[in-house]
Design an enzyme around this catalytic site. Structure first.
Site, PDB file in Angstrom:
ATOM      1  N   ASP A  99     -26.527  28.857 -20.793  1.00 58.51           N
ATOM      2  CA  ASP A  99     -26.575  30.209 -20.225  1.00 58.51           C
ATOM      3  C   ASP A  99     -26.715  31.266 -21.315  1.00 58.51           C
ATOM      4  O   ASP A  99     -25.996  31.249 -22.311  1.00 58.51           O
ATOM      5  CB  ASP A  99     -25.296  30.455 -19.405  1.00 58.51           C
ATOM      6  CG  ASP A  99     -25.492  31.536 -18.368  1.00 58.51           C
ATOM      7  OD1 ASP A  99     -25.990  32.620 -18.723  1.00 58.51           O
ATOM      8  OD2 ASP A  99     -25.151  31.292 -17.194  1.00 58.51           O
ATOM      9  N   ASN A 144     -26.617  39.018  -8.650  1.00 61.72           N
ATOM     10  CA  ASN A 144     -25.409  38.181  -8.704  1.00 61.72           C
ATOM     11  C   ASN A 144     -24.451  38.532  -7.568  1.00 61.72           C
ATOM     12  O   ASN A 144     -23.600  37.739  -7.192  1.00 61.72           O
ATOM     13  CB  ASN A 144     -24.692  38.352 -10.039  1.00 61.72           C
ATOM     14  CG  ASN A 144     -25.409  37.624 -11.168  1.00 61.72           C
ATOM     15  OD1 ASN A 144     -26.228  36.725 -10.921  1.00 61.72           O
ATOM     16  ND2 ASN A 144     -25.110  38.005 -12.399  1.00 61.72           N
ATOM     17  N   HIS A 161     -21.836  38.503 -23.854  1.00 59.06           N
ATOM     18  CA  HIS A 161     -21.372  39.691 -23.129  1.00 59.06           C
ATOM     19  C   HIS A 161     -20.297  40.433 -23.912  1.00 59.06           C
ATOM     20  O   HIS A 161     -20.233  41.655 -23.897  1.00 59.06           O
ATOM     21  CB  HIS A 161     -20.825  39.280 -21.759  1.00 59.06           C
ATOM     22  CG  HIS A 161     -21.915  39.032 -20.768  1.00 59.06           C
ATOM     23  ND1 HIS A 161     -22.641  40.042 -20.197  1.00 59.06           N
ATOM     24  CD2 HIS A 161     -22.419  37.876 -20.265  1.00 59.06           C
ATOM     25  CE1 HIS A 161     -23.541  39.534 -19.376  1.00 59.06           C
ATOM     26  NE2 HIS A 161     -23.430  38.216 -19.406  1.00 59.06           N
ATOM     27  N   ASP A 213     -23.793  32.661 -23.326  1.00 58.10           N
ATOM     28  CA  ASP A 213     -23.741  33.895 -22.520  1.00 58.10           C
ATOM     29  C   ASP A 213     -22.358  34.527 -22.555  1.00 58.10           C
ATOM     30  O   ASP A 213     -22.198  35.737 -22.698  1.00 58.10           O
ATOM     31  CB  ASP A 213     -24.105  33.564 -21.070  1.00 58.10           C
ATOM     32  CG  ASP A 213     -24.081  34.785 -20.177  1.00 58.10           C
ATOM     33  OD1 ASP A 213     -25.012  35.607 -20.278  1.00 58.10           O
ATOM     34  OD2 ASP A 213     -23.121  34.948 -19.401  1.00 58.10           O
ATOM     35  N   THR A 241     -28.091  35.803 -14.163  1.00 58.39           N
ATOM     36  CA  THR A 241     -27.805  34.372 -14.120  1.00 58.39           C
ATOM     37  C   THR A 241     -28.157  33.695 -12.792  1.00 58.39           C
ATOM     38  O   THR A 241     -28.881  32.698 -12.781  1.00 58.39           O
ATOM     39  CB  THR A 241     -26.313  34.147 -14.439  1.00 58.39           C
ATOM     40  OG1 THR A 241     -26.078  34.652 -15.745  1.00 58.39           O
ATOM     41  CG2 THR A 241     -25.947  32.674 -14.393  1.00 58.39           C
ATOM     42  N   ASP A 260     -31.304  30.742 -18.986  1.00 61.01           N
ATOM     43  CA  ASP A 260     -31.692  31.539 -17.817  1.00 61.01           C
ATOM     44  C   ASP A 260     -32.200  32.933 -18.179  1.00 61.01           C
ATOM     45  O   ASP A 260     -32.936  33.549 -17.420  1.00 61.01           O
ATOM     46  CB  ASP A 260     -30.528  31.620 -16.816  1.00 61.01           C
ATOM     47  CG  ASP A 260     -29.219  32.047 -17.480  1.00 61.01           C
ATOM     48  OD1 ASP A 260     -29.134  32.033 -18.723  1.00 61.01           O
ATOM     49  OD2 ASP A 260     -28.278  32.385 -16.744  1.00 61.01           O
ATOM     50  N   HIS A 261     -31.808  33.435 -19.328  1.00 63.04           N
ATOM     51  CA  HIS A 261     -32.187  34.788 -19.739  1.00 63.04           C
ATOM     52  C   HIS A 261     -31.720  34.979 -21.175  1.00 63.04           C
ATOM     53  O   HIS A 261     -31.026  34.119 -21.723  1.00 63.04           O
ATOM     54  CB  HIS A 261     -31.525  35.841 -18.839  1.00 63.04           C
ATOM     55  CG  HIS A 261     -30.042  35.635 -18.732  1.00 63.04           C
ATOM     56  ND1 HIS A 261     -29.179  35.934 -19.759  1.00 63.04           N
ATOM     57  CD2 HIS A 261     -29.285  35.100 -17.745  1.00 63.04           C
ATOM     58  CE1 HIS A 261     -27.953  35.607 -19.397  1.00 63.04           C
ATOM     59  NE2 HIS A 261     -27.986  35.082 -18.186  1.00 63.04           N
TER      60      HIS A 261
END
Ligand SMILES: [Zn+2]
Length: 492
Positions: free
Chosen positions: A111, A169, A271, A267, A148, A314-315
Site C-alpha cells: 500500500d 474510501n 501518511h 502507506d 486505497t 495502489d497509489h
C-alpha cells in the site's frame, strides 16, 4: 540469454533505437576527438613538412585509425548484441511449468508504494524480480481518486471507480442515505466482478490474504474460511507470507490459481511523515524483506519460477506541509459551504449541496472566489461539476459521486475552518496525472519476459492480464483486450 545480460538490456529493451543512436553519436565523437590533433597539426604546418613531422603524422594516423576501428568494432558488437537480445525477447515464449500443474498468479499489494521508493534503499528482492521480470519503467498509474479502496478494487475488477461503485474510501448512497465505510461488506456496494469471483466461476480456486472487497460474499464467491482471511491489520507480515506459502504445500488440485497478499506499508508511515523520511526507507526495506521471505519459501518448494508474481501498489504519496491549505470558510463572501454539504475534503473535495441549490451556481461562485486572489491558496483548487471534469479521470458516471468535485494541486489540502493546528505528513487521492501518485508494477514468472521494461499503464489493465494468464474469460471491464498481449510472453 536475456537473463545473462540484464544490465545491458535493462535500459535498452523498450527503446533500443535511442540507445543505439546515442552510441553512434558517442563513438564518432570519440573518433573525431582522436583525429582532431592530426587535422590541427596538418593545417597549422606548412605544405612542406619535415621528415620528423611526417613520421609523427604517420604514427598519429595509424593510432587514430586503430582507435576508430576498435571503436567501430566495439559499437558493432554492442549493437549486434542488443538487437539480437531484443529480437530474442520479442520472439520468446512463456516458460514451461516445472512443478505446478496449472498457472498460478500471486497478486501482491504494498500500500502506498510510490514509484521511486525502490531507489531509497537496498531492495535486493524487488531488484531480483525487476531484473528477471517485467517492470513498468516509470511506474503504474492509479485511477482517480488515487485512494486505497477505489484503486485496490479497480485492480481486481478492471473497472474505474464510477463503474465498480467504490468511488471513495467513504461516501453516502444518495438513494437511501446509507453510508459506505472501509468496513462495509454488504454486496450492494461492491459492483463489478472481482478476480476471485471470476476465478471461482471458472471452477478454479482463489485465495485472499486481505484485499479491499475480498470479504464480500458475492456471486459464486463466499469468502471460504480457509482461503479468505478477514482483515486484521495486527497480523504480522511474516504470518501473511507464511500462510500464502502454505497453499503451495496443498495437493495440486487444491492450490489456488489466484492469490492475493497485502501489506499496509509503506502507506501507513507515508501518511504520518510524508514520502521523504527515514521511516519510509525503513518500511520499504521491510516490505523488501517480506518479498525475500516469500521468494525463499517458493524456492524451497521448487515453485518460484512457476508462479506469476505481480507486485503492485495502489497509489503514491506526496508531502503535505508548509501550511499549503485552502479553507472553505474563506469563500463565505461568495458562497457559504456548510460542512454538512461536504462529503470529503482532501485530497478529493466532494460536495453535495441539498436540493434547492443549483450545483452549477455553487461551482460558479466557488470558482469566482478561488480565482479572486483574495482567498489564500485559492489558485490551487479548481471546482468542477462532475460531468465537466477532464474525461481522462472517468469520474462522473455514478450517482454515488457527488455533483461537485474539486481538484486540488499536488500537496495542498482543503479544510473547512482556519485553525492553529500545524501538521506535516503525507497524502494521496490527488489527480492521477501527478507523478507522485504513481506506484509500481513488477511482474515475474513464466509468462513474463526477463529484464523487460514496458511503458506505464493504468491499473485497470491488470484484470485482463490475470485472466489471460489463467486462460479464463473475464467479465467486461475498462481494460483493453489487447493489453495482455503487449505485456505477456505468448504460450507455445
Ligand atoms: Zn493505499
Amino acid at each position: 540469454m536475456v537473463s545473462d545480460s540484464p544490465s545491458i538490456l535493462t535500459p535498452n529493451d523498450n527503446k533500443p533505437m535511442p540507445i543505439s543512436i546515442k552510441e553512434e553519436d558517442d563513438l564518432p565523437n570519440a573518433a573525431t576527438t582522436a583525429l582532431l590533433p592530426f587535422r590541427t597539426d596538418s593545417s597549422s604546418s606548412d605544405s612542406h613538412p619535415k621528415p620528423a613531422t611526417t613520421t609523427v603524422i604517420f604514427i598519429s594516423l595509424v593510432i587514430s585509425t586503430c582507435i576508430a576501428l576498435s571503436a567501430a568494432i566495439a559499437f558493432a558488437f554492442l549493437f549486434f548484441n542488443v538487437s539480437s537480445a531484443n529480437s530474442e525477447s520479442r520472439n520468446e515464449f512463456s516458460r514451461s511449468l516445472t512443478k505446478l500443474k496449472n498457472p498460478v498468479v500471486l497478486l501482491i499489494s504494498s500500500d502506498g508504494f510510490r514509484f521511486g521508493y525502490q531507489f531509497k534503499t537496498d531492495t535486493p528482492n524487488i531488484n531480483r524480480l525487476i531484473k528477471n521480470g517485467t517492470e513498468a519503467e516509470l511506474g503504474l498509474i492509479p485511477v482517480f481518486p488515487t485512494l486505497t479502496f477505489p484503486n485496490h478494487y479497480s485492480i481486481v475488477t478492471g473497472l474505474y471507480p464510477a463503474y465498480h461503485g467504490i468511488v471513495n474510501n467513504y461516501f453516502v448512497d444518495p438513494e437511501n442515505g446509507d453510508f459506505f465505510t472501509m468496513a462495509s461488506h454488504e454486496p450492494k456496494w461492491w459492483l463489478g466482478e472481482p478476480l476471485w469471483e471470476t476465478v471461482v466461476n471458472h471452477g478454479l480456486k482463489a485465495s485472499t490474504y486481505f484485499w479491499p472487497g475480498a470479504e464480500v460474499t458475492k456471486g459464486s464467491w463466499n469468502c471460504p474460511k480457509e482461503y479468505c482471511m478477514f482483515y486484521n491489520s495486527s497480523v504480522p507480515f511474516e504470518n501473511r507470507v507464511d500462510s500464502v506459502l502454505k497453499y503451495f504445500d496443498l495437493p495440486s488440485s487444491e492450490i489456488p490459481s489466484f492469490m492475493t497478499l497485502y501489506f499496509e506499508d509503506p502507506d501507513h508511515q507515508g501518511h504520518k511523515v510524508g514520502p521523504d523520511d527515514p521511516l519510509i526507507t525503513e518500511a520499504v526495506a521491510g516490505v523488501d524483506k517480506m518479498l525475500g521471505r516469500l521468494i525463499s519459501g517458493l524456492e524451497e518448494r521448487g515453485v518460484f519460477e512457476d508462479v506469476n508474481i505481480i507486485l503492485v501498489g495502489d497509489h503514491g504519496m506526496v508531502g503535505t506541509c508548509d501550511r499549503k491549505l485552502i479553507f472553505l470558510d474563506d469563500l463565505a463572501n461568495w458562497i457559504e459551504i456548510p460542512k454538512e454539504w461536504v462529503q470529503s475534503y482532501s485530497p478529493l473535495l466532494a460536495i453535495r449541496p441539498p436540493s434547492g441549490f443549483s450545483p452549477k451556481e455553487v461551482v460558479a461562485k466557488m470558482n469566482e472566489g478561488l480565482k479572486s486572489g483574495n482567498v489564500d491558496n485559492g489558485g490551487y483548487l479548481r471546482v468542477y461539476l462532475k460531468e465537466e471534469l477532464p474525461s481522462r479521470l472517468h469520474y462522473s458516471a455514478s450517482d454515488r459521486i457527488p455533483p461537485i468535485i474539486g481538484l486540488i494541486e499536488e500537496g495542498f489540502k482543503v479544510e473547512q475552518t482556519r485553525s492553529k493546528r500545524q501538521e506535516c505528513g503525507g497524502a494521496h487521492g490527488y489527480d492521477n496525472a501527478f507523478f507522485s501518485m504513481r506506484s509500481i508494477f513488477v511482474a515475474h514468472g513464466p509468462r513474463f519476459a526477463r529484464g523487460r521494461k514496458v511503458p506505464s499503464f493504468e491499473n485497470v489493465q491488470i484484470y485482463n492480464l490475470v485472466t489471460t494468464i489463467l486462460d479464463i474469460n473475464g467479465a467486461p471491464n475498462n481494460g483493453s483486450m489487447s493489453f495482455p498481449q503487449s505485456i505477456l510472453l505468448p504460450n507455445h
